[in-house]
Design an enzyme around this catalytic site. Structure first.
Site, PDB file in Angstrom:
ATOM      1  N   CYS A 114       0.857  -1.187   0.000  1.00 57.76           N
ATOM      2  CA  CYS A 114       0.000   0.000   0.000  1.00 57.76           C
ATOM      3  C   CYS A 114       0.889   1.231   0.000  1.00 57.76           C
ATOM      4  O   CYS A 114       1.655   1.447   0.944  1.00 57.76           O
ATOM      5  CB  CYS A 114      -0.923  -0.004   1.221  1.00 57.76           C
ATOM      6  SG  CYS A 114      -1.942   1.468   1.360  1.00 57.76           S
TER       7      CYS A 114
ATOM      8  N   HIS B 295      -2.969  -3.958 -10.623  1.00 54.84           N
ATOM      9  CA  HIS B 295      -3.736  -2.769 -11.001  1.00 54.84           C
ATOM     10  C   HIS B 295      -4.237  -2.895 -12.431  1.00 54.84           C
ATOM     11  O   HIS B 295      -3.501  -3.343 -13.312  1.00 54.84           O
ATOM     12  CB  HIS B 295      -2.875  -1.512 -10.878  1.00 54.84           C
ATOM     13  CG  HIS B 295      -2.464  -1.213  -9.472  1.00 54.84           C
ATOM     14  ND1 HIS B 295      -3.202  -0.419  -8.631  1.00 54.84           N
ATOM     15  CD2 HIS B 295      -1.392  -1.639  -8.752  1.00 54.84           C
ATOM     16  CE1 HIS B 295      -2.612  -0.360  -7.449  1.00 54.84           C
ATOM     17  NE2 HIS B 295      -1.513  -1.094  -7.500  1.00 54.84           N
TER      18      HIS B 295
ATOM     19  N   CYS C 226      -4.657   6.335  -3.742  1.00 56.83           N
ATOM     20  CA  CYS C 226      -3.988   5.035  -3.742  1.00 56.83           C
ATOM     21  C   CYS C 226      -2.582   5.245  -4.291  1.00 56.83           C
ATOM     22  O   CYS C 226      -2.420   5.612  -5.466  1.00 56.83           O
ATOM     23  CB  CYS C 226      -4.762   4.028  -4.596  1.00 56.83           C
ATOM     24  SG  CYS C 226      -3.948   2.414  -4.756  1.00 56.83           S
TER      25      CYS C 226
END
Length: 280
Positions: free
Chosen positions: A71, A163, A221
């Protein structure tokens, strides 16, 4: 249980010191801990743990109870927490994650922390690294993605987590709440995926909205911003230094020739508190 609430551009986290607290119930109780009405409220939980190969280990528990490999906004918050509490007594540190060793650097000006710059490691466009179904040795660039009878051109990137990036002329017109979960759970992605819709503003600026795997819509993000910059750079839409504009603020991304990516952005501590475990 003592905790600290932090955020990176509005992407918020419950930070728990695993050296001092019993973390055995965290995964089972993540949903209520992250619930914004019945719990503390957060997009996810960050847990500090000892590491045999780095300065610290970071575990990331999503708001749905699943575990994330990496993250970007979380690692900045994690590094700031460790630095300000002198758990790690240096500005450049190494953090063990499920995506490998990540290297954040605390940027200090006149004793004030201005930002955290993170060596995010190397990106990959190969289907086997994302992972994706199909010919795993080919790059996942401009593939056809069908969702609800609509066809999109998508590019997939691994930043240690998956992603799926879709470029659009108007990111504000995208119905992310409807499309996000369907793309996250698309059969192409056996381990699910984060979803980014991206608008190119110029060759040095992108505008992005994100649906995070295991968390849903968030204000930012970090790995998604990196992946979006990589996808845009691969397609020749931007240069190697890109500002990614997110609902929660801006991240600065640098793409190197060796496929390494650096991300710079803020991290903020909001408050600390103590949770009554009997409540859970």
């Amino acid at each position: 249980m003592k905790f600290t609430k932090m955020h990176g551009l509005g992407n918020d986290f419950i930070v728990i010191d695993g050296f001092k607290e019993d973390i055995s119930i965290i995964e089972k109780k993540a949903k209520i801990l992250c619930d914004r009405h019945f719990g503390i409220g957060a997009d996810g939980i960050l847990i500090l743990l000892p590491s045999d190969i780095a300065d610290l280990k970071m575990r990331i528990i999503n708001s749905d109870g699943s575990e994330a490999t990496m993250c970007g906004n979380g690692i900045r918050c994690f590094a700031l927490y460790a630095y300000t509490r002198k758990i790690v007594n240096k500005k450049k540190m190494e953090i063990e994650t499920l995506a490998g060793i990540i290297k954040p650097e605390i940027i200090v000006n006149k004793d004030i922390v201005e930002a955290v710059k993170v060596d995010m490691g190397h990106y990959s466009l190969l289907k086997e690294d994302i992972p994706m179904q199909g010919n795993t040795k080919e790059e996942a660039v401009d593939f056809d993605l069908i969702v609800d009878n609509s066809s999109f051109k998508a590019t997939a990137v691994s930043m240690g987590n998956p992603h799926c990036i879709i470029f659009t002329e108007d990111v504000e017109s995208i119905q992310l709440e409807g499309l996000g979960p369907k793309i996250e759970n698309h059969p192409y992605f056996p381990k699910r995926t984060n979803v980014e819709f991206v608008e190119v503003i110029s060759d040095s600026q992108l505008k992005m909205k994100v649906w995070e795997r295991g968390a849903g819509i968030t204000l930012a993000c970090g790995t998604g911003a990196c992946a979006s910059a990589v996808a845009a750079h691969k397609k020749g839409l931007v240069k190697d230094k890109v500002t990614v504009k997110l609902p929660g603020g801006d991240l600065f991304i640098e793409i190197m020739e060796d496929k390494k990516v650096f991300m710079t952005g803020p991290a903020k501590e909001v408050f600390s508190g103590e949770l009554e475990l009997s409540y859970l």
